[in-house]
Every structure is written in structure tokens, then in C-alpha cells.
Design an enzyme around this catalytic site. Sequence first.
Site, PDB file in Angstrom:
ATOM      1  N   ARG A   1       0.841  -1.201   0.000  1.00 49.96           N
ATOM      2  CA  ARG A   1       0.000   0.000   0.000  1.00 49.96           C
ATOM      3  C   ARG A   1       0.879   1.255   0.000  1.00 49.96           C
ATOM      4  O   ARG A   1       2.092   1.172   0.204  1.00 49.96           O
ATOM      5  CB  ARG A   1      -0.935   0.005   1.202  1.00 49.96           C
TER       6      ARG A   1
ATOM      7  N   GLU B   1      -7.473   6.169  15.215  1.00 54.33           N
ATOM      8  CA  GLU B   1      -7.262   4.723  15.258  1.00 54.33           C
ATOM      9  C   GLU B   1      -6.481   4.337  16.507  1.00 54.33           C
ATOM     10  O   GLU B   1      -5.529   5.020  16.883  1.00 54.33           O
ATOM     11  CB  GLU B   1      -6.364   4.254  14.098  1.00 54.33           C
TER      12      GLU B   1
ATOM     13  N   ASN C   1      -4.354   8.750   4.033  1.00 54.78           N
ATOM     14  CA  ASN C   1      -4.265   8.003   5.297  1.00 54.78           C
ATOM     15  C   ASN C   1      -2.824   7.984   5.766  1.00 54.78           C
ATOM     16  O   ASN C   1      -1.924   7.650   4.997  1.00 54.78           O
ATOM     17  CB  ASN C   1      -4.728   6.552   5.113  1.00 54.78           C
ATOM     18  N   GLU C   2      -2.614   8.371   6.998  1.00 55.77           N
ATOM     19  CA  GLU C   2      -1.263   8.302   7.580  1.00 55.77           C
ATOM     20  C   GLU C   2      -0.193   8.658   6.547  1.00 55.77           C
ATOM     21  O   GLU C   2       0.678   7.843   6.212  1.00 55.77           O
ATOM     22  CB  GLU C   2      -0.986   6.922   8.160  1.00 55.77           C
TER      23      GLU C   2
ATOM     24  N   GLU D   1      -3.609  -7.885   7.293  1.00 57.42           N
ATOM     25  CA  GLU D   1      -4.089  -7.468   8.618  1.00 57.42           C
ATOM     26  C   GLU D   1      -5.126  -8.432   9.188  1.00 57.42           C
ATOM     27  O   GLU D   1      -5.866  -8.079  10.103  1.00 57.42           O
ATOM     28  CB  GLU D   1      -4.597  -6.042   8.546  1.00 57.42           C
TER      29      GLU D   1
HETATM   30  C1  GLA Z   1      -2.263   2.113  10.531  1.00 55.46           C
HETATM   31  C2  GLA Z   1      -3.174   2.247   9.333  1.00 55.46           C
HETATM   32  C3  GLA Z   1      -4.303   1.280   9.333  1.00 55.46           C
HETATM   33  C4  GLA Z   1      -3.856  -0.070   9.824  1.00 55.46           C
HETATM   34  C5  GLA Z   1      -3.209   0.054  11.177  1.00 55.46           C
HETATM   35  C6  GLA Z   1      -2.781  -1.264  11.754  1.00 55.46           C
HETATM   36  O1  GLA Z   1      -2.617   2.851  11.598  1.00 55.46           O
HETATM   37  O2  GLA Z   1      -3.670   3.542   9.159  1.00 55.46           O
HETATM   38  O3  GLA Z   1      -4.805   1.200   8.011  1.00 55.46           O
HETATM   39  O4  GLA Z   1      -2.934  -0.592   8.910  1.00 55.46           O
HETATM   40  O5  GLA Z   1      -2.068   0.836  11.038  1.00 55.46           O
HETATM   41  O6  GLA Z   1      -2.198  -1.130  13.026  1.00 55.46           O
END
Ligand code: GLA
Length: 665
Positions: free
Chosen positions: A111, A308, A149-150, A356
Site C-alpha cells: 500500500r 485509530e 491516510n497516515e 491485517e
Molecule cells: C495504521 C493504518 C491502518 C492499519 C493500522 C494497523 O494505523 O492507518 O490502516 O494498517 O495501522 O495497526
Amino acid sequence: MRSWPTKTLALGGDYNPEQWPRPVWDEDIELMQRANISFVSLGIFSWSWLEPAKGEYEFEWLDTILDKLHAGGIAVDLATATATPPPWLSAAHPEILPVDVDGHTLWPGSRQTWCPTSPVFREYAVALTRQLATRYHEHPALAMWHVSNEYACHNLPCYCDECARHFRTWLQRRYEGLDVLNDAWGTAFWSQRYTDWEQILPPRRSTTFNNPTHVLDYKRFSSDALLEHLRAERAVLDELSPGVPVTTNFMTLDHFRHLDYTQWTPLVDVVSTDHYIVDALPHPRAELAYSGDLTRGLAGGAPWMLMEHSTSAVNWQPTNHAKDFGQTIRDALAHVARGADTIGWFQWRQSRAGSEKFHSAVVPHAGADSARFREVEELGRIAGRLGELVGSRVESRVAILHDYQAIWAAEGPCMPSSELDALTAAQAIHRALHDRGVTADVVHPSADLTAYAVVVVPQLYLVTDEHAAAVAAAAAAGAQVVVTYFSGISDENDHVRLGGYPGAFRDLLGVRVEEFFPLGPDGTVALADGTGTWWSEDVTALPGTDVLTTYAAGPLVGRPAVTRRAGEGDAGSAWYLSTLPDDATLGALLDDILAAGGVEPAVADLPRGVETTRRSDGPRSWLFLLNHTDAEQVVAANGYDLVADAPVDGPVRLAPGGVAVLRED
Ligand code: GLA
Ligand code: ZN
């Protein structure tokens, strides 16, 4: 629903319905209602399911689930779905793939496989954002936009040719000419003088150490490059979906240091972050607390959103330990104690397939008939009662300075000790305060420091003149200022400030240091009073500076180790720690400093292993007590316990692993 934060303590999580057949969706919504889940983050990794081929969109499934969620009363934090490009895009445009420090392409198959500066990736990502914003901006389930995302979790730094081009443009904006750059980078060293901008490359792997200022500027550039990406997506949302708040989930964890979030907060309407407990850390709970205090600092003290965390085990540590029973509730409330008003998990339903599949979730593989799901249901009931404290602020009179750029510089090549982590002093002092029931705001040096009673400057290796002046101004305004070893050493170009360390704080502290004597991870040095760890220095106390402790052995025997310069008039004192004292000695020193600053803990006589903070809102206040031990703990406090839903009369008895949130009288 267009307001965020909500009026209740919102629970939610990442929801990936595209991994499940539709009958599961209806069960999901029913279970969400049972657990008092009020929001989900939807579509984060859905690009290939929304746009299976260039310009061909499949929105029916998203329409359906959005309608169902809305009908079920669940608000949606809708992703722009641009976190990971679909295979067709990287097949057609392999130039969007990131490149590592050795020049190797990072291939698709996991990803976030995109280069931060790729104009092609940007064009496609913005086009998808445009589609989503156009289609859903009026959807009643939409409560917030979740961009990407992140950022930088996996794709920074990228060393590709496109990044090289963008880096040169970035440098041309930062420096007026090549002469200025040559001076800033100190290129007189090792024959590094540049005579044409085209000669400048990313700091790819070389024969040996790269130029530290080059490396530092590349980190600054890389953070800015991704910020441009957020800006581009945000511009589309502002245009097509005005009024809907926008966020992107930060990673304010210990081990993630790629982005200077101080620069990012102006571009989000709500500061949100992700946090996972890393078992290998020496003090995982203290790290969680530090992360929360840092996130609150980024949010300017306002409530923030935990986007999260995990209900139990993760999937990315060597051994992925399950949480204790009860810990799901305690961990969630530990974030609320530090200012979170929204609590999200990754993820709602545990995946059957993919990398995951063994990461915990709200609905585990076992299904809702499970202890973990029941724990979330219990938290849902507690969250309902905690709604009254939403919007309140965490009380703190202590600031700990945290500057990502100073951390980057301290992590540069060839430092006096590459084994000393840039956050060692910050976290040790934070932990000692936290153990005493004293909450600190972890803030950037540009924050307003003048209202704090105590300002801690831990290993702030690089400091600008402006930030050094802000620290001095805080002392002048009355704060006790605590500076540790290896602070104020270099300027913003990472050039050493001459004339004796710590150049930026020498006058404030009344000390002059000639040489560092780092001790390394296992080294210690005896002090007249305790033991020093990690570091020592040859300190001279200037006239008017008190020596509080000296070195008692080794080459520095008899030299000052800890000093204090009393402030004149109403000014606070300036304390200098040239070593990191052992826990007991550090604790005793902090007691003196807190007493000098008039700072009291949230409750008196806090038992070891109990964490406490206080949130308040004008006249109302709530005391958090979290028992991280296996034994019952007793704390002298009064009020109505919103966790137990019962009044407390006399001392609070915290069950092993238990939590109380007291509405105080
Ligand atoms: C990150 C990602 C999520 C997931 C978590 C798993 O925080 O944003 O998509 O992969 O890690 O801990
Ligand atoms: Zn690149």
C-alpha cells in the site's frame, strides 16, 4: 450532520465493507448500534473498488452503504480513497512508484506505493477526490472528510528523479542563490561546493556520511511535499464540499518522525491521530501519555480525535500480544484523559484475508459473541455518560518543548552519540511528571510559553534565535525553565553556535560547556547525589549560578552536573541538567522545580502505577484515575464516578486495571 466534534464522546472506527458480502453490512450496522458506535471512517483503501479502470467509476456500493449507515444513525468520516493507487494506475504509470535510498523502486503489492511529488499520481488522486466530493457533498451521512491516510507511513523519503527536481525548486525558494545554499550547507567541507542547481540530488546512499544540512533540508522538503498533496486535495473539498470539516490522520507516535506536524495543523479542521502501543518500548504506557500530550499540543489545547487504536493485538510487531481483559476500555479512556473527544479503532470488523487478518478489531473473527466485543459495548455505555465532558480541556501548567526539525537534526549523521535518542530526555522528564500526577503539554517552541509555570527544554539540539528568545521570554515572565544537555547547540542550518555550549542558552543558564562526555546506553556516572545516565559534560558555572549537584567520579569529578540560575525580580529560575539523572534523583529535582513553580499534582499521594489528569470546563472538572497495576489502588478523591455510574464517598477504590472518571463537586 455537519458538525464535528459531536456533542457526545464519539466511538467509531475504520470500516471496510468492500471486504464483506452485503448481508454482513446489515449485521454491522445493528452491532454498531449495540456498541454505541456513532461514526465510521469509510473508503480509506477503496480506490480500486471505486475506480476499477481509468475514469470508470463504481459508486453503487458506496451509495448503498452510506444510505444504510445514515439510516442507522452512524456518521461517516468519508475518505478521499487516495491512500493507495490501484494496480491499473501503477501499471500504466510506473513513474509514480517511490524509490528508496539505494535507487530501488518500491513495487506495487502492498500500500501507499506512490511518490510524494509525482504529478501523475497527484492528477489522478485529485480527480478521484473531485468525483467523491461532487457525488457525496450533500449526503446526510457525511460528517467529515478523511484525506488519504497516515501520510508518509511507508513512502517517505522518496529519492526518485522527480523528487530531485522538486527538491531543487524547493531549495530555490528557500535560498536566494547557490552561494547562500553553499553557505547554509557548509559545502566548504569535503569539496561539496555546488556551482549549478542541477548538480543537487536527494541525499541518496553515498560512500559514507551525507552532508547533515543537506539531509535535514531533505526531511523538511519531504514533509512539505506531502503537505502540498494534502493542500491539493483539500482545495477540491473546499471548493465542492464547503463547510464539511477536513482531517487527515497524523501519527504522533514515538517511532514516527517523518512529518513536521506543526506545519500541518493549519490545514486540518480537526487534529486527528493514530496510536498503537509498541511492546518493545521501555515504557509503553508513558509513551501513550506522551503521544496524547503531543497531539493536544498540536491541537492548541483543544479536544482532538483519536482516529485509530487497537482493541487488542496488532499485526506488525514480532510477537503481537493480546491486550489484557479490561485494557480495551482503559486504553481508550487513557486517550480521553489527555484530551481526545472521539475514539476510533482500526478496524470495525477483523479481516478474513490480507496482511491485517490477525490485527484485532471491534468485531473479532469469533464474532460479536466475544469478550472483546462485550468490552466495547461496555465502553459504549460509559461513553454515553462521559458526553458531559466533551469540549472540556486538560489542565496543565507545564510545557515540554518538542520540535520535529530539532529531532531531525539530532538524528543526523555523525553526532556525539548515535545511540542517544532525540526524545530520551523529553520522555524521561514527561514520565517522571506523569508518575507524580503532573500533566505536561508537549508543545512546539513557537507556542505561547509565557503562561506556563514550568517550561522544559529537553535535548533541543537545534534551535532558532527566535525560539531561544521565546524560552528566555518565558523565564522572564516567571516560568521555571529547565534545559537539559545537548540543547541549543546549533542554529537552523545546523551550524554549531560557538563560544561554548549551549550557545543559545548560555546566558540564560549562566553556564559554559567546553566538551561533551557521552556515556552511551549502558554507561553511568556517579553524582554527588545520585547517578547520571546517557550523557555528561564539562560544565563551568558562571558567577551567580548555583551548583546543585556535581560529578563524583570519572574525568569530570568535582565539576557541576546540575545548576540553577535564579531569575531577577519576578523572573523564574533557569535550571540546567548536563546529564540525565536516575529516576529517583530526577524525581527529587523535579519536585523542587515544581515547588518553585507552584505546580501541584492533580491529586495528592498518587499510588505508583496510577495515572491521573484533570479536564475542566469553566467551573466543572473531571478527574481521571487509571490503575495500570494488577492490584487494587486507593486514591483520596471525591465526586461522581461516571465509569461506575455511582457516587464516590471517601477514597476511590480502583480495581486492578480499573478506571474512574470523577465529576468533581
Ligand atoms: C495504521 C493504518 C491502518 C492499519 C493500522 C494497523 O494505523 O492507518 O490502516 O494498517 O495501522 O495497526
Ligand atoms: Zn519521488
